[in-house]
Write a protein that holds these residues in place. Sequence first.
Motif, mmCIF file in Angstrom:
data_model
loop_
_atom_site.group_PDB
_atom_site.id
_atom_site.type_symbol
_atom_site.label_atom_id
_atom_site.label_comp_id
_atom_site.label_asym_id
_atom_site.label_seq_id
_atom_site.Cartn_x
_atom_site.Cartn_y
_atom_site.Cartn_z
ATOM 1 N N ALA A 351 0.786 -1.248 0.029
ATOM 2 C CA ALA A 351 0.204 -0.128 -0.055
ATOM 3 C C ALA A 351 0.858 1.342 0.039
ATOM 4 O O ALA A 351 0.422 2.217 -0.600
ATOM 5 N N ILE A 352 1.838 1.243 0.872
ATOM 6 C CA ILE A 352 2.504 2.460 0.980
ATOM 7 C C ILE A 352 3.585 2.899 -0.283
ATOM 8 O O ILE A 352 4.022 3.736 -0.751
ATOM 9 N N LEU A 353 4.198 1.544 -0.673
ATOM 10 C CA LEU A 353 4.933 1.725 -1.755
ATOM 11 C C LEU A 353 4.345 2.287 -3.121
ATOM 12 O O LEU A 353 4.697 2.866 -3.752
ATOM 13 N N SER A 354 2.921 1.540 -3.381
ATOM 14 C CA SER A 354 2.404 2.016 -4.499
ATOM 15 C C SER A 354 1.751 3.466 -4.272
ATOM 16 O O SER A 354 1.735 4.190 -5.247
ATOM 17 N N LEU A 355 1.553 3.862 -3.093
ATOM 18 C CA LEU A 355 1.186 5.348 -2.801
ATOM 19 C C LEU A 355 2.464 6.278 -3.268
ATOM 20 O O LEU A 355 2.105 7.284 -4.165
ATOM 21 N N ALA A 356 3.372 5.709 -2.929
ATOM 22 C CA ALA A 356 4.703 6.767 -3.180
ATOM 23 C C ALA A 356 4.789 6.649 -4.773
ATOM 24 O O ALA A 356 5.278 7.686 -5.433
ATOM 25 N N ARG A 357 4.685 5.599 -5.358
ATOM 26 C CA ARG A 357 5.054 5.402 -6.740
ATOM 27 C C ARG A 357 3.842 6.232 -7.419
ATOM 28 O O ARG A 357 4.271 7.000 -8.601
ATOM 29 N N ARG A 358 2.577 6.197 -7.268
ATOM 30 C CA ARG A 358 1.665 6.930 -7.722
ATOM 31 C C ARG A 358 1.678 8.498 -7.818
ATOM 32 O O ARG A 358 1.537 9.151 -8.801
ATOM 33 N N HIS A 359 2.038 8.814 -6.683
ATOM 34 C CA HIS A 359 2.260 10.197 -6.447
ATOM 35 C C HIS A 359 3.637 10.747 -6.735
ATOM 36 O O HIS A 359 4.019 11.981 -6.559
ATOM 37 N N GLN A 360 4.518 9.868 -7.275
ATOM 38 C CA GLN A 360 6.159 10.184 -7.475
ATOM 39 C C GLN A 360 6.663 11.214 -6.576
ATOM 40 O O GLN A 360 7.419 12.024 -6.506
ATOM 41 N N LYS A 361 6.302 10.638 -5.257
ATOM 42 C CA LYS A 361 7.064 11.234 -3.998
ATOM 43 C C LYS A 361 7.838 10.231 -3.246
ATOM 44 O O LYS A 361 7.457 9.162 -2.977
ATOM 45 N N PRO A 362 8.924 10.878 -2.359
ATOM 46 C CA PRO A 362 9.790 9.807 -1.742
ATOM 47 C C PRO A 362 8.672 9.439 -0.313
ATOM 48 O O PRO A 362 8.168 10.218 0.111
ATOM 49 N N LEU A 363 9.057 8.236 -0.031
ATOM 50 C CA LEU A 363 8.458 7.864 1.371
ATOM 51 C C LEU A 363 8.507 8.867 2.382
ATOM 52 O O LEU A 363 7.483 9.031 3.039
ATOM 53 N N SER A 364 9.490 9.489 2.560
ATOM 54 C CA SER A 364 9.432 10.689 3.602
ATOM 55 C C SER A 364 8.411 11.768 3.506
ATOM 56 O O SER A 364 7.971 11.947 4.480
ATOM 57 N N GLN A 365 8.276 12.072 2.263
ATOM 58 C CA GLN A 365 7.068 13.122 1.921
ATOM 59 C C GLN A 365 5.621 12.412 2.421
ATOM 60 O O GLN A 365 4.753 13.246 2.746
ATOM 61 N N VAL A 366 5.598 11.139 1.556
ATOM 62 C CA VAL A 366 4.305 10.373 2.033
ATOM 63 C C VAL A 366 3.872 10.621 3.444
ATOM 64 O O VAL A 366 2.796 10.653 4.028
ATOM 65 N N VAL A 367 4.890 10.242 4.368
ATOM 66 C CA VAL A 367 4.850 10.097 5.672
ATOM 67 C C VAL A 367 4.283 11.551 6.336
ATOM 68 O O VAL A 367 3.551 11.742 7.035
ATOM 69 N N ALA A 368 5.246 12.497 5.837
ATOM 70 C CA ALA A 368 4.948 13.783 6.302
ATOM 71 C C ALA A 368 3.714 14.330 6.089
ATOM 72 O O ALA A 368 3.220 15.314 6.825
#
Length: 475
Positions: A351-368
Amino acid sequence: MKFGTSGLRGLSSDLKGPPSYRYAKAFGLYLLESGKARKGARILIARDFRDSSPKIAANCTAALIDLGFAVVDCGTVPTPALALYGLETNSASLMITGSHIPADRNGIKFYRPDGEIGKEDETAITRIASSLGNENMDAQASAVTNEEEACRTLFLKRNRALLAEGALNGLRIGVYLHSTVARDMMVDVLTSYGADVVPLGRSETFIPVDTEAVSEETLEKLGRWAAEHRLDAVVSADGDGDRPLVADETGTVIRGDVLGLVAAQFLDAAVVVTPVTSNSGVEAAGNYDVVRTRVGSPYVIAGMEEAVAGGRDCVMGFEANGGLLTCSDFTINGHQVRALPTRDCFLPILAILSLARRHQKPLSQVVAFFNLPVAAADRLENFPIETSTALMAYLRRGRAELSQFLETIGAVAMTSDIDGLRVTLEDGRIIHFRPSGNAPEMRCYVEAKDETAAAALLRAGLERIRGWARAAAAG
C-alpha cells in the motif's frame, strides 16, 4: 508457558519438551469438545526459522496424530499465509513461532478452522492443558502430507492481485532478508510488480527483529544500505512475517501505525480498529470510525467482529507494529480479496510503496503528509515480570505516586488505563508504560511535537523505569 498478546510463549528449552506436546493436545481436545473439528480432520502446521521450531513442530504433530487428526506440514511460510490456507481449506492450524522475541524463546499460534483463536479459546486451552500430565510422547518423524507449495501459491496469488501490473516500476527497493520466513515471497511479490529489488542481509541463524522497537544495529544497517544502494525504500518483516518493517529513502523506519493509516486509505476502510498504543492522531487522519482496544491481535479481532456484527462493512484493523487485519472482504484492483483476520505484513508494505510510486514522491514526504504527532517506542529487555508487575501496581496506586514518578518529566494532566498506563502530560506530551505480553520486557511509548522532544521523552521514561527498578531491588 503463558498466552501473551498473540499466541503461547515460553523458553525454547521448555517448548522443545513436553509442554508443546501438552498444549497441542489441549488444542486438539478443545477442537473436539467444542465441535469445531472432528477426528480425522486436517490440521495444518508451519514454522519459522528458529533452531527450536522443527522439534516443537514434531511434538505438536505427534500430539495431534495421537488424537486422530490428519496433520498437514506447510513448512516454513509466513503466519498470514498459513492462516489464509487454513481459511481456504477449512482447517485448524498451528504456527510454531516466537515472532520478534529473542531466539532463546519460542511460541505457538493457534487457529480454529474459522480463524485466529480469541481470549475465551485461550482460557479453555489453558484449562485443558493444566489437566494433562507430562505424558510420554513419540515425537519421531511421522508420515504427514506436505502442502507447503499449495500454501505458498495461494498467498502469492492473493498478493500478486492487490496492485495493477507494473505498479512499482521505477522503484528500487531493498529487502532485508535476515531470517524472516517472508523473505523469498517478499522478493517475489515486489519483483512481480516491476520493482528493482536488492536482496540484503540474508542470515542462516535466527535474528529477532522487533518492528516496534528497532535495534540500533538494525537502524545502522538500514541507513547504510539506503545510501549505498540508492534505495527508495528498505522493507522487511519480523520472524514469522506478520509485522512489516518499512524504512524510507534515508533508512528512517516508518512507524507501523502510519503504515496502518496508509492501508486504511488504500482499502477505503469504513471502520478502523486499533490498540491504544497507536498514534493519537489516527482519529483525525482519515474518513473512518475508530475503535480503540487493548494491545494484542485477539482484542483487535474482537473489536472488528463486534463492528461486523453491528452491521458495518469495510472493517479492518491494525496494530502499532504495523500488522494489518481485515474482517470484511474488500474489492481491490477489481478483485474481491477475502477477509484475513490475522496480522499480515504484505498488504501494508504494498500500500505505501504503491502510494509513493503513484504520486511520484519519496516515502519521507508520504509520511510527512499525515502530519501526525511524532511517536517513538522502545523496551527494556530481560526485565523481570515480577518487577514490571510491582511497578505498574505502584503507578496505579494513586495520583501522588504517579506524579512523584514523573516529577522530573512533567506534570500529569490525565491518564488512561486500557492497557498499561497512558499518561497525557500538561504540555500535551504522552508517555505510556506497559509490560510486554510476550516476554520479560518493559515497554515505553511516547508522543511529542517533534523528533527531538519524542526522543528525549523516551530516554527519560526508560531511565525512570530503570531507576525505580534499581531502588526497588535495593529495598
